[in-house]
Design an enzyme around this catalytic site. Sequence first.
Site, PDB file in Angstrom:
ATOM      1  N   LEU A  10       0.835  -1.034   0.080  1.00 53.60           N
ATOM      2  CA  LEU A  10      -0.230   0.212   0.270  1.00 53.60           C
ATOM      3  C   LEU A  10       1.051   1.271   0.154  1.00 53.60           C
ATOM      4  O   LEU A  10       1.217   1.066   0.188  1.00 53.60           O
ATOM      5  CB  LEU A  10      -0.957   0.159   0.985  1.00 53.60           C
ATOM      6  N   ASP A  11       0.636   2.574  -0.887  1.00 53.67           N
ATOM      7  CA  ASP A  11       1.432   3.711  -0.683  1.00 53.67           C
ATOM      8  C   ASP A  11       1.636   4.585   0.811  1.00 53.67           C
ATOM      9  O   ASP A  11       0.606   4.067   1.643  1.00 53.67           O
ATOM     10  CB  ASP A  11       0.586   4.828  -1.723  1.00 53.67           C
ATOM     11  N   LYS A  12       2.615   4.713   1.170  1.00 53.79           N
ATOM     12  CA  LYS A  12       3.113   5.206   2.514  1.00 53.79           C
ATOM     13  C   LYS A  12       1.406   5.896   3.619  1.00 53.79           C
ATOM     14  O   LYS A  12       1.160   5.782   4.228  1.00 53.79           O
ATOM     15  CB  LYS A  12       4.218   6.377   3.098  1.00 53.79           C
ATOM     16  N   ARG A  68      -4.986   5.908  -7.860  1.00 51.55           N
ATOM     17  CA  ARG A  68      -5.232   6.804  -7.936  1.00 51.55           C
ATOM     18  C   ARG A  68      -4.620   7.441  -9.346  1.00 51.55           C
ATOM     19  O   ARG A  68      -5.371   8.837  -9.331  1.00 51.55           O
ATOM     20  CB  ARG A  68      -3.636   7.942  -7.186  1.00 51.55           C
TER      21      ARG A  68
END
Length: 329
Positions: free
Chosen positions: A142-144, A241
């Site tokens: 998962l992104d930060k 995104r």
Amino acid sequence: MSNSTLQKIELIADIEQHQLGMRLDQALAEIFSQYSRSRIKDWIVNGYVKVNDVVVDKPKERVLGGEHIVLTALIEEETNHQAQPISLNIVYEDDDILVINKPRDLVVHPGAGNPNGTILNALLYHYPQIATVPRAGIVHRLDKDTTGLMVVAKTIEAQTRLVESLQLREITREYEAVIMGIITAGGKVDQPITRHPTKRTHMAVFPTGKPAVTHYRVMEKYRAHTRLRLRLETGRTHQIRVHMAHIAHPLIGDPLYGGRPRPPKGASEAFIHVLRDFDRQALHATMLRLFHPISGEQMEWHAPIPDDMMQLIKVLQEDTRLHQDEIDW
């Protein structure tokens, strides 16, 4: 002198039809994305890769699609990274897997700018034996600043099977997001994604990218925003995104793809304040469903929406209620 142990891995997959004409190392790096292309290239050169039961040691060899791949290699345990006592919100654990509810501000894997303080460092502390599993068992990222559910393998066998399940699209991952603009009905975005040609931290929709499919449905509409439930069919970097920005509905707070926040006309100061102060992409991995890699049992977990997103949603709901008479959707 290294005291690390060697562990045998076996990876099995079929070359996909869309990979027709790719170099073998490129195709395998896409399929076995938990390993670097340079490592896969070394394995090919060393004769660890069989294509249709024949050893192929030329990374540049072109694939046709449909070939059966068996990759057998020895890897060193994860000795380059330090175990660190970082708290993890573990929602499920057994002998083979962990499921984590990831908070914001936590990077999954060490990299440039984040050499430690990551989920990988926390896993090495929580379960030292995971050092024998590539990338400390991390199967997907998962992104930060994306919150929510992640599965981690505690053994090489579990990791191999989970990666295979991901490739076969047998793992279901659903997200909630709040996007700019009004979407009136559900749909899907089927657009290939690759690294942006000039902005190296960005991804972009481009014809030569990897196939990427995102399904979405409307959960709630507000005056100038929409709450969505999304399901990934593929798992490209920044996929949701990038896809939402591509259809002109970027996520609220997205620092890379979002643009400036646009409060609707007549919005209260409280609304504007919350919208402008929301400083991460409004994206949460809320549901994870998979077949257990060892037992085969179907399992499912849910993670509630985090407080910052709930506050955002409540402000959007209140603004919509106050301006109900002006809404024409």
